[in-house]
Design an enzyme around this catalytic site. Structure first.
Site, short mmCIF file in Angstrom:
data_model
loop_
_atom_site.label_atom_id
_atom_site.label_comp_id
_atom_site.label_asym_id
_atom_site.label_seq_id
_atom_site.Cartn_x
_atom_site.Cartn_y
_atom_site.Cartn_z
N GLU A 1 41.18 34.21 47.13
CA GLU A 1 41.95 33.37 48.05
C GLU A 1 43.02 34.22 48.73
OE1 GLU A 1 43.25 30.14 45.60
OE2 GLU A 1 41.20 29.48 45.17
N HIS B 1 47.60 28.66 47.20
CA HIS B 1 46.16 28.81 46.99
C HIS B 1 45.43 28.79 48.32
CE1 HIS B 1 45.42 28.28 42.53
NE2 HIS B 1 46.70 28.00 42.61
N HIS C 1 43.99 33.32 42.15
CA HIS C 1 42.56 33.50 42.40
C HIS C 1 42.40 34.64 43.40
CE1 HIS C 1 42.06 29.02 41.22
NE2 HIS C 1 41.90 29.81 40.17
N GLU D 1 47.39 24.39 49.36
CA GLU D 1 46.08 24.91 49.69
C GLU D 1 46.00 25.21 51.18
OE1 GLU D 1 43.60 25.41 47.60
OE2 GLU D 1 43.97 24.18 45.82
#
Length: 1217
Positions: free
Chosen positions: A903, A997, A900, A1082
Site C-alpha cells: 500500500e 492505508h 502493509h 484508506e
C-alpha cells in the site's frame, strides 16, 4: 369447498348477462350439478361464448369485488362432466391469457393449481383419458406454473409427475399434446427433487429423443424440449446420468449442426439452450472430462470466433466462453514451490498458524524442467481434485421450497461484532507501568525544560534531537540465519556489521564483467557527481586495477560501495546482464548516462543521499542494484490522468487467446526468460528476440517471466517471504524492447476475486529515456486491461484448506516509444524505505526555525532495519514556566503508515502530512503549536524493502497482531502499542490515532472508525439506552475531511466494528487504549468517482494533498474540541473553509470489501454516471503540497480550488507549482 356468494362491484349492473349466468352456475349445488350436467354444460358454454366474443365480459368476471373466479373454480371442482370441465378450462384459459400476470396471480392465490392437479389425477384414472382434457389441463398448468413456486412440490406429492412423463412417452409423435406436456415438465424440473425423480423415470432419454437429431421441423417443440433438458441437467445426478449415457458428444454435435445451418440466426434461442445444457453438464468433473474428450473446446472456440462479427450473437459467445473457461484443464503454476523464492529463517515460530504450517512442510527443490514435465504432481502446491463449488451432494431441497426467503431473512453480514460487552471501549492495563517506563526516553519533550537554550537563535537546540538512536532494550537483534534462495554466498554474508551492502561473488563477477568499456565524460553536473560517486569506492583490487586502465562503462551497473545503479545500453536493450557475453562490443562512443537535473523539481530528492541510504538498508536477497525511478525520483505530471474507458469485449478476446494455448499448443513458445529460482543469475540469455526483466532491487517483485508468444509474456509474482500467497504488488524492470511494438503482459497469479483494473485503473510505467529528457515521472499506461479468473489452480495450503480455487490474471498491453530504453512497471507509485530515510534527512536539513523535530529508532526489525519514530511540534516561545507548561500539555496526535508494504499510497499520503507539518505557513505553525505529533511513518520496513505485499518477514499480517503482538516476531507493532500503552498510563491518551492505508478495490479516500451505536444498528443487537450512550465526536474528523478534501468520501466511511478486524490497530487502540477518534484512513489506488477528481486516476499530487488536508482538518477539529481559542486561527480557517456547505446526512452502512459489482464477463459502465457533482465546491479546500523554488524552504502551500468543473474536464489541468 364452500360455495361463494355473488357480489357486485359498483358500476357493474347486477342484471348483466354475465352476472346472470354466474348466478345460475352458483345456484347449481354439488348434487344438482351431478344430476343435471346438461344445465351446467349449457351455462358454461354460454359463458365461454360471451368471453370469446365480448372483451368486456372477462373484465366483468375479474373485476375487483366480484367473485366470478371463485364461482368458476368451485364449479370446476364439483363437476364430473368432461364437457363441463373442458368448457371451464377454456374459460380459464381465455381469462388468464387476457389478464396476463395479475390474473394468474389471483388464480394461484385462490388455489387454482391444486384444483387443476386434482382434476388431472382424476382424469388419469379413466381407462381412456380424454386427450382434449389432458391437453387443456397441461396448457393451463404451463401457463400458471411459473407463478406458483410450490407447484413442483404439489405435483410430486399428488403423483402428477408420473402422469406427465407417461403422457410424453406415449405421445412422442403427437406434437399438439406433446408441447404443453413439455412446458409443464420444464416447470416441474425447476424443483431439484423433481428433476432427480424425473431423471430416474427416463426424462433425460426422452428429451434427447425429441431434440436429436437435428431437424427444423416444429422448432417450437424443440426449443421447449431443450429448455426442459437444461432444467433437468441442473441436478448433478442427472448430469452424471447424461455423461454416463454418452450424451455430451450428442449435445456438441447438435450445437454444431444448429450453428452451421441456422445461417439467418432465427433460432439462437435453441442454440443458447443447448449451451445451457452443456454448462450444467460441465458443472461436474465427469462432465468436464467428457466435454474435453469430445473436443468441445475446439468446437466452441471455432463457433465462437465465427460469431464474433455478429453483435446479436454475443450471448452465445459469452456462454461458450464461460463453458470453455470452466473446462480449461487446471494446471499448477510453473514453479518449484509456491513459497517465496527468498528464505528468511525465523528463530521463533508460533506453535500454530499459517507460518507454523509452512515450516512443517518438507523443503522442495525442483527445476523448471521438472516442474513442466510433471505439471500435476504435488510439491507443496496442490492441484485439487474437487470440483469448483461442488457440494458433497447438492441434489437436495428444502421441502418448504423457501430457499430464497431464507436467504433474505439471513444475516447480511455475520462479521459484525454482536457482543455488546466488546463494544464498550475499555482501557486495559495489560502491562504494568514499571515495564512501560523504558518508553519514557521517547517522550523527553514532556519533561524537557529547555534551560540554556538560546530562543533568539535561528536554529533549534541540539537538545531537541536525540543524540544517538534510541533502541528499546527489549527489542531483539536480527537473526544471523538469513538464507537467500538465489545464491549460496548469501548465507556467509548475512548482515555484516557494516551498513554497506555487499554483493555475492557470483553477482559481483557478473556485474563487473564489462569494466573495459569506454565512457564519454559527463556533460551535466549531476552526471559528474554520479561519475565521481561511481569511481569513489572500488569493490576489490582487480576492479581498482581495471579502473586505472579503463574508464567506467555507462551501460553496466555502477557500483557504489556494492550498490549498482542500472544504466542504459547504447543498443540492444538494457536490463540486468548477468552472464551476458559480448555486450560491450555494441557500445559506441555516444553511450552516456545523462542524469536528469531534478534538484529544482524535487528539493527533497538527492541522488547521492539516496544511494547512501540504500547502502544502509538490509534486504534478505542482498540487493545490489538501485532502480532508476527511485534514484532519479518522481515529478508529478502537470495534468490529471483520466480513468481508462473499457472497450467492449476486451476480456472475452483475452480469454479466447488463452484458450488458443490449449487448442494450438504448437504456437506457444513457453520460454523462460527470467527466474529468481535459478541461483546466482535469474536473467536467462536469449538471442535478442526476448525482453529482459529484472526485479532485484529494493521493493522489487517479479519472480518469473515466461515468453508465451513473440510479444506476449506470462509474469509470476513472488509470495511474501515466509508465506505462500499474497500476490498483488509488482515492481519490475523491462528492457530490450522494440519501438512501436505492442507487447502483452499477463500477471497470472493474482489472488483477489476482483480488481480496480476492471474499472478504469491502469498500471504505472517509468521510462528512463523520458527521465533523462527532463521528465522523470511515473505515468499511467496500458490498454486492453482486464482482470479475470484463469486456469491455474491455487493450492489448498495457501487458501486455508479451501479447494477448487483458481488464480486470476491481470493483463495489459503497451507499446514503448524509445529505442534502447529501460522501463519499469509497478502496481502503484513505489515508495521505498530508503526513500523515506532520504526524505526525512532532507526535511531535517531544511527544517525552518522554531520546529521541534526529533527522530528516534523505535526498534530494530527482524531484518535489522530501523523502525523510525518522529516527534514534531513547535518549540516553546521561551523557557518560562508558562511556555514550558503549554509545550508539555499539548494534546498528542499519533499517526502511522505502511503496515502493509504493497500500500505505497499510504506513504505518499504520509509524505504530504510530513511536508505540511514541516512547512513555514501560519497554518503549519499553528498546528505545531497546538499538538505534539508522534509519527511512525513505516511500520513494516522489512516488507517494503523485500517487495512483500502484505506481510513482514514473519510471514504474518502485522495489522492483525495488535491484540497480542510478539516482541520477537512483531517488534514494530509491539513497541508501537507499548508507546500508546505508556501514554494511557500517564494520562496522555492521544486525541487522534490514525493509521494510513491503501485500498485496492474501492475508489476515493475514506475512513474506518469505531462506533458502538452504529455497530448495534447494523447487527440488530438488543441493547438498553444506557448501553448506547456514546459521544458522536468520532464522526467529526471524517466530516471535516469530506468538506475540505476533494478526494474524500463520507459516504464510503464506515464506523462498524467487525469481528475479523478486532486485532487491527484501529479497533485495539479504540478498545484498549481508549482513543475515541481511532481511525484507519484508506486511500484508493485507482481514482475517484465523486467530487472534483471524479473520473480521474489518483496521482502522487492528490495523495500528498490528502496528507496535507488531514493536517488542515486537525485545525478545525482543535477548534471544535475547544482546546484553544486563537482568534487568528479562526480567521485563517474561515478563509480556508469559506462558506460551510450543508452536509447531507446519510446513514452509515457496513462497507464491504469491494464496492464494485462482481465482475464476470462484462462491466456495465452506465452505473458510473458522468453527471456533474452537485456538492458545493469549497474555496481553497484542496491543499496541495507545491514544490517551492527556494531550495532552502520546505514546500507547503494550499492550492486554489477549481470552481469550474467543466474547465478541468475539457482541458489539461496545469500544475499549481
Amino acid at each position: 369447498m364452500n360455495k361463494p356468494k355473488m357480489a357486485s362491484e359498483k358500476g357493474v349492473p347486477n342484471n348483466s348477462r354475465v352476472q346472470i349466468l354466474l348466478a345460475q352456475l352458483e345456484k347449481l349445488s354439488g348434487d344438482s350439478m351431478v344430476r343435471d350436467p346438461e344445465s351446467a354444460r349449457q351455462i358454461t358454454s354460454k359463458l365461454l361464448h360471451l368471453i370469446q366474443t365480448q372483451e368486456k365480459t372477462s373484465k366483468e368476471m375479474m373485476s375487483k369485488g366480484t367473485s366470478g373466479m371463485d364461482v368458476i373454480l368451485n364449479s370446476l371442482e364439483i363437476t364430473r362432466d368432461t364437457q363441463t370441465i373442458l368448457n371451464i378450462l377454456c374459460i380459464l384459459s381465455e381469462l388468464l391469457t387476457l389478464g396476463k400476470g395479475r390474473r394468474v396471480g389471483v388464480f394461484v392465490s385462490k388455489g387454482g393449481t391444486a384444483v387443476l392437479l386434482r382434476i388431472l389425477i382424476n382424469a388419469n384414472k379413466e381407462f381412456h383419458p380424454s386427450e382434449e382434457l389432458m391437453l387443456q389441463l397441461h396448457s393451463l398448468l404451463a401457463k400458471v406454473g411459473p407463478k406458483d413456486r410450490k407447484l413442483g412440490m404439489k405435483a410430486r406429492l399428488t403423483g402428477a409427475l408420473n402422469i406427465t412423463i407417461n403422457l410424453i412417452k406415449k405421445n412422442l409423435q403427437n406434437a399438439k399434446l406433446l408441447l404443453p406436456c413439455l412446458q409443464v415438465l420444464r416447470v416441474y424440473s425447476a424443483n431439484i427433487i423433481n428433476a432427480i425423480s424425473l431423471g430416474k423415470s427416463g426424462a433425460i432419454e426422452l428429451m434427447f429423443k425429441i431434440v436429436a437429431p437435428y431437424s427444423k421441423k416444429n422448432t417450437t417443440l424443440i426449443k421447449v424440449a431443450v429448455d426442459a433438458l437444461c432444467a433437468l441437467l441442473k441436478s448433478k445426478t442427472n448430469a452424471r446420468r447424461a455423461v454416463e449415457g454418452d450424451y455430451v458428444p450428442t449435445l456438441l454435435s447438435l450445437y454444431l449442426d444448429w450453428h452451421r445451418k441456422d445461417t439467418w440466426h432465427r433460432h439462437t434461442v435453441i442454440r443458447k439452450g443447448l449451451l445451457g445444457c452443456l454448462r450444467n453438464v460441465t458443472n461436474i468433473k465427469l462432465g468436464r472430462q467428457a466435454f474435453t474428450k469430445a473436443d468441445g473446446m475446439r468446437i466452441l472456440y471455432n463457433s465462437s470466433i465465427e460469431c464474433l462479427s455478429v453483435r446479436t450473437l454475443d450471448p452465445l459467445v459469452n456462454a461458450s466462453s464461460l463453458i470453455m473457461r470452466k473446462c480449461f484443464p487446471k494446471n499448477r503454476l510453473p514453479l518449484p514451490t509456491i513459497k517465496s523464492a527468498f528464505t528468511y529463517q525465523l528463530e521463533h515460530v508460533l506453535p500454530s498458524g499459517p507460518v507454523a504450517r509452512l515450516y512443517s512442510q518438507p523443503p522442495e527443490g525442483r527445476t523448471h524442467a521438472q516442474v513442466c514435465s510433471e505439471p500435476l504432481k504435488k510439491v507443496d502446491d496442490v492441484v485439487d481434485d474437487s470440483d469448483d463449488n461442488e457440494d458433497t451432494e447438492a441434489d437436495t431441497e428444502n421441502d418448504t421450497e423457501n430457499e430464497e426467503d431464507e436467504k433474505d431473512c439471513g444475516s447480511l453480514n455475520d462479521d459484525i461484532e454482536k457482543d455488546i460487552n466488546k463494544l464498550h471501549p475499555e482501557k486495559i492495563p495489560s502491562r504494568p507501568y514499571e515495564e512501560l517506563r523504558v518508553y519514557e526516553k521517547f517522550f523527553v519533550e514532556l519533561s524537557q525544560d529547555f534551560q540554556g537554550f538560546n530562543f533568539e537563535s535561528s536554529t533549534t537546540s541540539s537538545s531537541a534531537q536525540s543524540a544517538q538512536p534510541i533502541v528499546v532494550p527489549t527489542a531483539q537483534l536480527p537473526s544471523p540465519n538469513h538464507v537467500s534462495a538465489r545464491t549460496a554466498h548469501d548465507v556467509s554474508n548475512s548482515f555484516a556489521p557494516s551498513p554497506t551492502l555487499y554483493t555475492s561473488q557470483a553477482d559481483t563477477g557478473d556485474c563487473v564483467k564489462n569494466l573495459d568499456q569506454k565512457v564519454v565524460a559527463p556533460k551535466h553536473p549531476a552526471e559528474q557527481k554520479l561519475s565521481q560517486a561511481s569511481e569513489r569506492v572500488p569493490l576489490n583490487a582487480d576492479e581498482m586495477e581495471s579502473k586505472q586502465k579503463h574508464p567506467k562503462p555507462t551501460q553496466s551497473p555502477l557500483h557504489l560501495e556494492g550498490i549498482a545503479i542500472r544504466c542504459l545500453a547504447a543498443a540492444g536493450g538494457g536490463g540486468s546482464d548477468c552472464g551476458s557475453e559480448g555486450a560491450e562490443d555494441e557500445v559506441g562512443e555516444g553511450a552516456v548516462l545523462e542524469v536528469p537535473d531534478t534538484a529544482q523539481l524535487l528539493p527533497l530528492h538527492d541522488l547521492d543521499l539516496y544511494v547512501k541510504m540504500v547502502k544502509q538498508t538490509k534486504s534478505v536477497p542482498h540487493y545490489t542494484e538501485v532502480a532508476y525511478p527511485d534514484y532519479f525520483g518522481h515529478v508529478a505530471p502537470t495534468c490529471r490522468e483520466p480513468l481508462l474507458e473499457r472497450l467492449y469485449g476486451v476480456q472475452r478476446s483475452k480469454i479466447f487467446q488463452d484458450i488458443e494455448r490449449l487448442i494450438y499448443p504448437n504456437h506457444i513458445m513457453d520460454k523462460v526468460v527470467y527466474d529468481l529460482d535459478i541461483p546466482g543469475c535469474p536473467v536467462i540469455e536469449s538471442d535478442g528476440e526476448s525482453l529482459k526483466f529484472n526485479s532485484q532491487f529494493e521493493s522489487g517483485n517479479l519472480r518469473k517471466a515466461i515468453q508465451i508468444r513473440k510479444y506476449e509474456y506470462d509474469l509470476i509474482l513472488n509470495s511474501d517471504i515466509n508465506s505462500n500467497h499474497h500476490h498483488q504488488w509488482f515492481y519490475f524492470e523491462v528492457s530490450g524492447m522494440r519501438v512501436g511494438t505492442m507487447y502483452r503482459f499477463n500477471i497470472i497469479n493474482c489472488e483477489k476475486s476482483n480488481s480496480q483494473f476492471n474499472y478504469g485503473m491502469q498500471v504505472l510505467m517509468y521510462s528512463v529515456q523520458e527521465a533523462i529528457s527532463g521528465r522523470p515521472r511515473w505515468v499511467r499506461t496500458g490498454t486492453d486491461i482486464c482482470y479475470y479468473k484463469n486456469h491455474f489452480a491455487r493450492s489448498s495450503i495457501a487458501t486455508g484448506g479451501q479447494k477448487g480455487k483458481s488464480y486470476y490474471t491481470m493483463t495489459f498491453s503497451t507499446t514503448f516509444s524509445h529505442k534502447d530504453d529501460v522501463c519499469y512497471f509497478s502496481y502503484h507509485y513505489p515508495y521505498t524505505y530508503s526513500s523515506l530515510k532520504m526524505h526525512l534527512s532532507k526535511l531535517e536539513a531544511m527544517k525552518p526555525p522554531g520546529i521541534y523535530l526529533r527522530q528516534d529508532v523505535l526498534c530494530e526489525t527482524l531484518g535489522g532495519n530501523s523502525c523510525l519514530l518522529l516527534t514534531v511540534t513547535a518549540m516553546p516561545e521561551s523557557n518560562s514556566s508558562d511556555h514550558i507548561c503549554q509545550f508539555r500539555n499539548r494534546p498528542l496526535i499519533f499517526l502511522s503508515a505502511r503496515v502493509h508494504p504493497g500500500e505505497t499510497n499510504a506513504s505518499w499520503v504520509m509524505k504530504g502530512t510530513l511536508e505540511f507539518l514541516m512547512g513555514t505557513s501560519l497554518l503549519a505553525a499553528t498546528l505545531r503549536e497546538s499538538f505534539i505529533f508522534k509519527i511512525v511513518p513505516m511500520l513494516n520496513p522489512d516488507g517494503v524493502i523485500n517487495g512483500n505485499h502484505r506481510c513482514s518477514l514473519s510471514g504474518e499480517d502485522l495489522n492483525r497482531q495488535w491484540q497480542n503482538p510478539n516482541p520477537d516476531l512483531h517488534p514494530t507493532i509491539y513497541h508501537t502499542k507499548s508507546l500508546l500503552q505508556y501514554l494511557a498510563h500517564t494520562q496522555r491518551t492521544p486525541l487522534v490515532f490514525c493509521d494510513y492505508h491503501g485500498h485496492s478495490r474501492k475508489k476515493n479516500v475514506f475512513m474506518y472508525g469505531c462506533s458502538l451505536k452504529e455497530t448495534v444498528w447494523q447487527s440488530n443487537i438488543s441493547a438498553t439506552p444506557c448501553d448506547l450512550e456514546e459521544d458522536l465526536a468520532y464522526r467529526a474528523l471524517p466530516k471535516i475531511l469530506s468538506q475540505i478534501a476533494p478526494a474524500f468520501s463520507m459516504a464510503s466511511c464506515s464506523f462498524v466494528v467487525e469481528r475479523s478486524k478486532e486485532s487491527t490497530a484501529r479497533v485495539v487502540v479504540w478498545r484498549e487504549i481508549g482513543v475515541q477518534r481511532s481511525y484507519t484512513m484508506e486511500s484508493t489506488v485507482c481514482g475517484c468517482d465523486q467530487g472534483k477528481y471524479k473520473g480521474f486516476q489518483v496521482g502522487t499530487k492528490e495523495l500528498e494533498e490528502m496528507g496535507a488536508q488531514f493536517c488542515v482538518a486537525l485545525l478545525r477539529l482543535k477548534r471544535m474540541t475547544g482546546l484553544h481559542s486563537h482568534q487568528h486561527l479562526l480567521d485563517l480557517e474561515s478563509d480556508l473553509i469559506g462558506i460551510q456547505p450543508k452536509v447531507v446526512s446519510c446513514p452509515t452502512t457496513y462497507v464491504m470489501d469491494e464496492d464494485e459489482p462482481s465482475f464476470l464477463e462484462a462491466v456495465d459502465y452506465s452505473a458510473e454516471s458522468n453527471d456533474e457533482d452537485t456538492e458545493v465546491d469549497l474555496e481553497a479546500a484542496a491543499a496541495s503540497v507545491a514544490t517551492s523554488t527556494d531550495a532552502g524552504e520546505v514546500p507547503e502551500r494550499l492550492s486554489d480550488s477549481e470552481n469550474n468543473h467543466d474547465a478541468w474536464k475539457s482541458e489539461p489541468v496545469t500544475s499549481s507549482h
